[in-house]
Design an enzyme around this catalytic site. Structure first.
Site, short mmCIF file in Angstrom:
data_model
loop_
_atom_site.label_atom_id
_atom_site.label_comp_id
_atom_site.label_asym_id
_atom_site.label_seq_id
_atom_site.Cartn_x
_atom_site.Cartn_y
_atom_site.Cartn_z
CG ASN A 131 -0.41 -0.08 2.50
OD1 ASN A 131 0.67 -0.63 2.67
ND2 ASN A 131 -1.08 0.48 3.47
CB SER A 208 -2.89 -9.09 6.63
OG SER A 208 -2.06 -10.24 6.49
CD GLU A 229 3.85 -0.16 12.90
OE1 GLU A 229 2.62 -0.03 13.16
OE2 GLU A 229 4.73 0.44 13.52
CB CYS A 263 -2.57 0.41 8.17
SG CYS A 263 -1.18 1.52 8.06
CD GLU A 435 7.68 0.36 11.43
OE1 GLU A 435 6.58 0.46 10.87
OE2 GLU A 435 8.70 -0.10 10.88
#
Ligand code: NAP
Ligand code: MG
Length: 457
Positions: A131, A208, A229, A263, A435
């Site tokens: 993405n 995912s 993540e 996300c 992060e």
């Protein structure tokens, strides 16, 4: 080895054919990384900083090229893609400041000196989704390299092109061979080998929740640290005391940006019942004004979805759904064979699939709530906890609700989620670890404690 054909999602036309790496190639890359890492970690901190600044400069010089590759491979609007490429340069610049700042502690002890060191793990494996291919990769490789590690990076099969180019630019900038390697291949082969290879000492996974859970389980068997993540189902909470015009104007961008393949997408819109009808009236023209089309154009807000398969999955969320209204998408000759999907606004109830599961596409579920407690309860009513927004003009309420929502990244009267100098990551099923921000380089180190006896006896 098997061939991988990369498509342009706006046209469905092939743009590249690559070879998938097999396990032997991953192992060879890890062996090269082990050697490169020892030399890299032995350099003076300032030399590593200089090398990362040189990498940043080369990326800055190639922003336009990287952006154009991303438009072709990922269908991101050119304006977004330029931001993403520039962001990689900024992340590298920021973590180029880390090598000389990895400060340990000096702890008072009797009979000697006690000192801590931040030792790099060695080789770090980074697994990236499709993405945001460039930005998410940089959140891993920049701080990992700054802390003295080597990196092997696996881009998603759908979107490997900018990662490959970044690997070339690293060499062009003078980073040593083997220090930062991009390995194209499937998750079940290359990604899995990062998990199982004994010389990959830390794994960073973005993707995912389902695959992330498997990656974490595999890492646990080797006691390998992992940063995750994962998915999200973030809430955009609009109170009746909010600036409704501003909140409505901003709502499409909060969920339809990157075609909802984010996300952090605010894919649940929670609106206080007393302003519910008024808010939907304001939202409809904002959704109609959201421009979907050819991502090479400067005046487009959203391009296509990433693949035909993903579009089918997104569309399935509209089966039997109560669609209030939709935006537009190209049709006919303009659409060609691209993976277009018109944004949709769905009226939902808390237990509905659309209110619980991540869509990862341009669909928002609207749900009413009664009061502050109800808003917090609804916002927390999913397995996820990544991002969210709170719209209110009441400061006390903004503080209470932002403390009450179980999410890692929240914004009040705004939808921003990412600033590279602030921490980013999710709670609950949205992830593990953080992060970005000032501590990210340290997360790529292990603390070593050494006691130096000073007593002569
Ligand atoms: P995915 O299927 O989990 O894939 C992510 C990456 O993992 C890809 O590179 C994939 O390789 C690889 N992979 C697949 N199976 C693997 C395995 N068994 N072992 C190791 N690696 C494996 O996710 P996706 O479909 O690409 O991305 C969408 C999801 O990512 C969404 O749920 C979204 O919320 C989440 N996401 C989260 C964040 C965040 O920061 N929290 C950011 C972006 C995306 P292939 O190339 O072979 O597929
Ligand atoms: Mg997948």
């Amino acid at each position: 080895m098997s061939a991988l054909t990369v498509l342009n999602p706006a046209t469905a036309q092939p743009i590249a054919t690559l070879e998938r790496a097999d396990v032997a190639e991953v192992d060879a890359a890890v062996s090269r990384a082990v050697v490169a890492q020892r030399r890299w970690a032995a350099l003076p901190p300032g030399a590593r900083a200089d090398a990362l600044r040189a990498f940043a400069r080369v990326v800055e010089e190639h922003v336009e090229e990287l952006a154009r590759i991303e438009v072709q491979n990922s269908g991101h609007p050119i304006g977004s893609a330029r931001w993403e490429a520039a962001h990689v340069g900024q992340v590298l610049n920021y973590y180029a400041g880390a090598p000389e700042r990895l400060l340990g502690a000096q702890i008072p002890v009797p009979g000697g000196i006690d000192v801590t060191f931040h030792e790099p793990y060695g080789v770090v494996g980074i697994i990236v989704p499709w993405n945001f291919p460039m930005t998410i990769a940089s959140w891993g490789f920049a701080p990992a390299l700054a802390a003295g590690n080597a990196v092997v990076l696996k881009p998603a099969e759908l979107t490997p092109l900018t990662a490959i180019r970044l690997g070339e630019l690293a060499l062009e900038a003078g980073l040593p061979e083997g220090l930062f390697q991009v390995i194209v291949g499937s998750g079940s082969v290359v990604g899995q080998r990062f998990v199982s290879h004994p010389d990959v000492r830390k794994v960073v996974f973005t993707g995912s929740t389902e695959v992330g859970t498997e990656v974490a389980a595999g890492c646990a068997r080797l006691l390998k640290p992992v940063t995750l993540e994962l998915g999200g189902k973030s809430a955009n909470i609009v109170f009746d005391d909010a600036d409704l015009e501003r909140a409505a104007a901003a709502a499409p961008g909060a969920v339809f940006d990157n075609a909802g393949q984010d996300c952090c997408a605010r894919s649940r819109l929670l609106v206080q019942r007393s302003v519910y009808d008024r808010f939907l009236e304001l939202l409809e023209p904002a959704v109609a004004a959201w421009r979907v089309g050819d991502p090479t154009r400067d005046d487009v807000d959203m391009g296509p979805l990433i693949s035909a398969g993903h579009r089918d999955g997104v569309a399935s969320f509209l089966d039997g759904a109560n669609v209030a209204f939709r935006g537009s998408a190209p049709t006919g000759a303009e659409a060609g064979d691209g993976f277009w999907f018109a944004p949709a606004v769905v009226l939902a109830a808390p237990g509905d699939r659309i209110a619980q599961d991540e869509v990862f596409g341009p669909i928002v579920a609207v749900l009413p709530f009664d009061d502050e407690a109800d808003a917090i309860r609804l916002a927390n009513d999913t397995i996820y906890g990544l991002a969210g927004s709170i719209w209110t003009e009441n400061l006390g309420r903004a503080v209470r609700v932002s403390r009450g929502v179980r999410s890692g990244v929240l914004s009040v009267n705004s939808h921003s989620s990412v600033r590279y100098w602030a921490p980013f990551g999710g709670m609950k099923a949205s992830g593990l670890g953080r992060e970005l921000g000032p501590d990210a380089a340290e997360h790529f180190t292990e603390t070593k404690n050494v006691f130096y006896a000073t007593d002569a006896s």
